[in-house]
Design a protein around this motif. Structure first.
Motif, PDB file in Angstrom:
ATOM      1  N   TYR A  18      23.927  43.492  40.313  1.00 32.04           N
ATOM      2  CA  TYR A  18      25.147  42.831  41.104  1.00 32.04           C
ATOM      3  C   TYR A  18      26.605  43.358  39.506  1.00 32.04           C
ATOM      4  CZ  TYR A  18      29.430  41.253  43.085  1.00 32.04           C
ATOM      5  OH  TYR A  18      31.016  41.375  43.510  1.00 32.04           O
ATOM      6  N   GLY A  19      26.792  44.491  39.888  1.00 30.16           N
ATOM      7  CA  GLY A  19      27.943  44.506  38.541  1.00 30.16           C
ATOM      8  C   GLY A  19      29.675  43.645  38.847  1.00 30.16           C
ATOM      9  N   MET A  20      30.316  43.158  38.324  1.00 31.55           N
ATOM     10  CA  MET A  20      31.158  42.389  37.995  1.00 31.55           C
ATOM     11  C   MET A  20      32.416  43.202  37.874  1.00 31.55           C
ATOM     12  SD  MET A  20      30.234  39.022  36.895  1.00 31.55           S
ATOM     13  CE  MET A  20      28.240  38.828  36.882  1.00 31.55           C
ATOM     14  N   CYS A  23      37.047  43.234  39.362  1.00 32.58           N
ATOM     15  CA  CYS A  23      36.975  42.501  40.565  1.00 32.58           C
ATOM     16  C   CYS A  23      38.614  42.274  40.268  1.00 32.58           C
ATOM     17  CB  CYS A  23      36.562  41.042  40.169  1.00 32.58           C
ATOM     18  SG  CYS A  23      35.141  41.368  40.865  1.00 32.58           S
ATOM     19  N   LYS A 276      28.838  47.368  42.760  1.00 29.86           N
ATOM     20  CA  LYS A 276      29.858  46.499  42.272  1.00 29.86           C
ATOM     21  C   LYS A 276      29.700  46.369  44.016  1.00 29.86           C
ATOM     22  CE  LYS A 276      34.056  45.362  42.029  1.00 29.86           C
ATOM     23  NZ  LYS A 276      35.082  45.902  42.299  1.00 29.86           N
TER      24      LYS A 276
END
Length: 336
Positions: A18-20, A23, A276
């Motif tokens: 899971y890429g962050m 956001c 993402k």
């Protein structure tokens, strides 16, 4: 297909992460991380530059305290920023990240960019002039920085170390000087931009590859159409991967989403993928790529989407760090 890639040290990096990056708000990220953890994600990718390590740290503490997940069940990645990319600053910046994450170690620590910037007076940000331009720092080398990363493995603050956004020649240089070889190289990589030459060099040295922008950066139009980007009109001629007729046809054939096809295409080749999204349904569906297989015809058709350099849509470091291009290690040319 294995659900992980294995490093030389025996570590297993889950093939889906899971890429962050990007956001919109801390609350949005917190909610998304809760959904991802519930869905089964165990690989999480952040960076000092994303300015959200502290949010992730609070979520981790909540989950650890609840007993729902144990630290050893997670694979956590963060990255050294350009202003920390100096042999005398590596330990300090890794410790800042660990403090933000509320952890004693990360599973993988990457050099975010091969260029080094001068450090500002606050000890955290790059030094800038009145116009916002950063200053290249020429008082260190990639080889010396790598030795400083190796020391952090020795100290137990990271289990593995790696690279991000490096060229083939830079990968070769680090691999040849390394006592502890890079375990992973994270780069922009997708069906439009498969970077086969770079992948070949990584394979030569036993370096696994992780793809960011696996969907071809579908939000690219709003990012690239700006007064400072004169090449936007050229790149916009390439449709997003989600709009590709080939991707749509393969998705229909397998009763899967186009996103699932794009992720599976890379993962089936042994490439770790970062997905993402902040939408709960997409977070969940992006994780569901291990229950089907693309056949030889599917792979051939998707491979035909290779657009070389024109397929690149990654984060433009020159827009966010004006002046970084003056550093001799900056990526002035990309690998095909």
């Amino acid at each position: 297909m294995k659900p992980y890639v294995e490093f030389e040290n025996g570590q297993k990096m889950p093939i889906i992460g899971y890429g962050m990056w990007q956001c919109d708000s801390p609350k949005q990220l917190e909610d998304a991380l809760d959904v991802a953890l519930e869905a089964g994600y165990r690989h999480f990718d952040t960076a000092y530059l994303y300015q959200n390590e502290d949010v992730f740290g609070c979520v981790l503490k909540k989950w650890f305290d609840s007993g729902k997940v144990k630290r050893e069940e997670l694979f956590i990645v963060t990255k050294l920023p350009p202003q920390g990319n100096h042999h005398e600053r590596v330990e300090n910046f890794l410790q800042q990240s660990l403090n933000n994450l509320q952890l004693t170690y990360v599973d993988l620590f990457l050099i975010h960019n091969p260029a080094t910037l001068e450090l500002g007076a606050d000890g955290k940000s790059p030094k800038k002039d009145a116009s916002g331009n950063v200053f290249p720092d020429l008082t260190t080398s990639l080889e010396d920085v790598w030795k400083a990363l190796e020391a952090q493995v020795d100290a137990g603050k990271t289990k593995a170390i790696g690279l991000s956004n490096f060229t083939s020649s830079q990968v070769e240089r680090v691999a040849k000087c390394a006592r502890i070889r890079p375990a992973n190289h994270q780069v922009e990589l997708n069906a439009y931009y498969p970077k086969k030459q770079l992948r070949s060099v990584c394979k030569k040295y036993g370096i696994s590859v992780c793809a960011f922008a696996a969907f071809g950066s579908p939000g690219r139009k709003s990012y690239y159409v700006s007064p400072t980007n004169n090449d936007a009109h050229l790149k916009l001629k390439i449709p997003t991967l989600f709009d590709s007729p080939i991707v749509k046809e393969v998705a229909t054939k397998h009763s899967k989403t186009t996103a699932q096809i794009l992720l599976r295409f890379l993962a089936q080749q042994g490439i770790v993928v970062l997905a993402k999204s902040v939408a709960p349904d997409r977070i969940k569906s992006n994780f569901e790529i291990l229950d089907f297989e693309l056949d030889a015809d599917d792979l051939k058709r998707l491979d035909s989407l290779d657009s070389g350099k024109e397929g690149s849509w990654a984060f433009d470091w020159k827009l966010s760090f004006p002046g970084i291009y003056k550093h001799p290690e900056f990526l002035l040319t990309e690998d095909e």
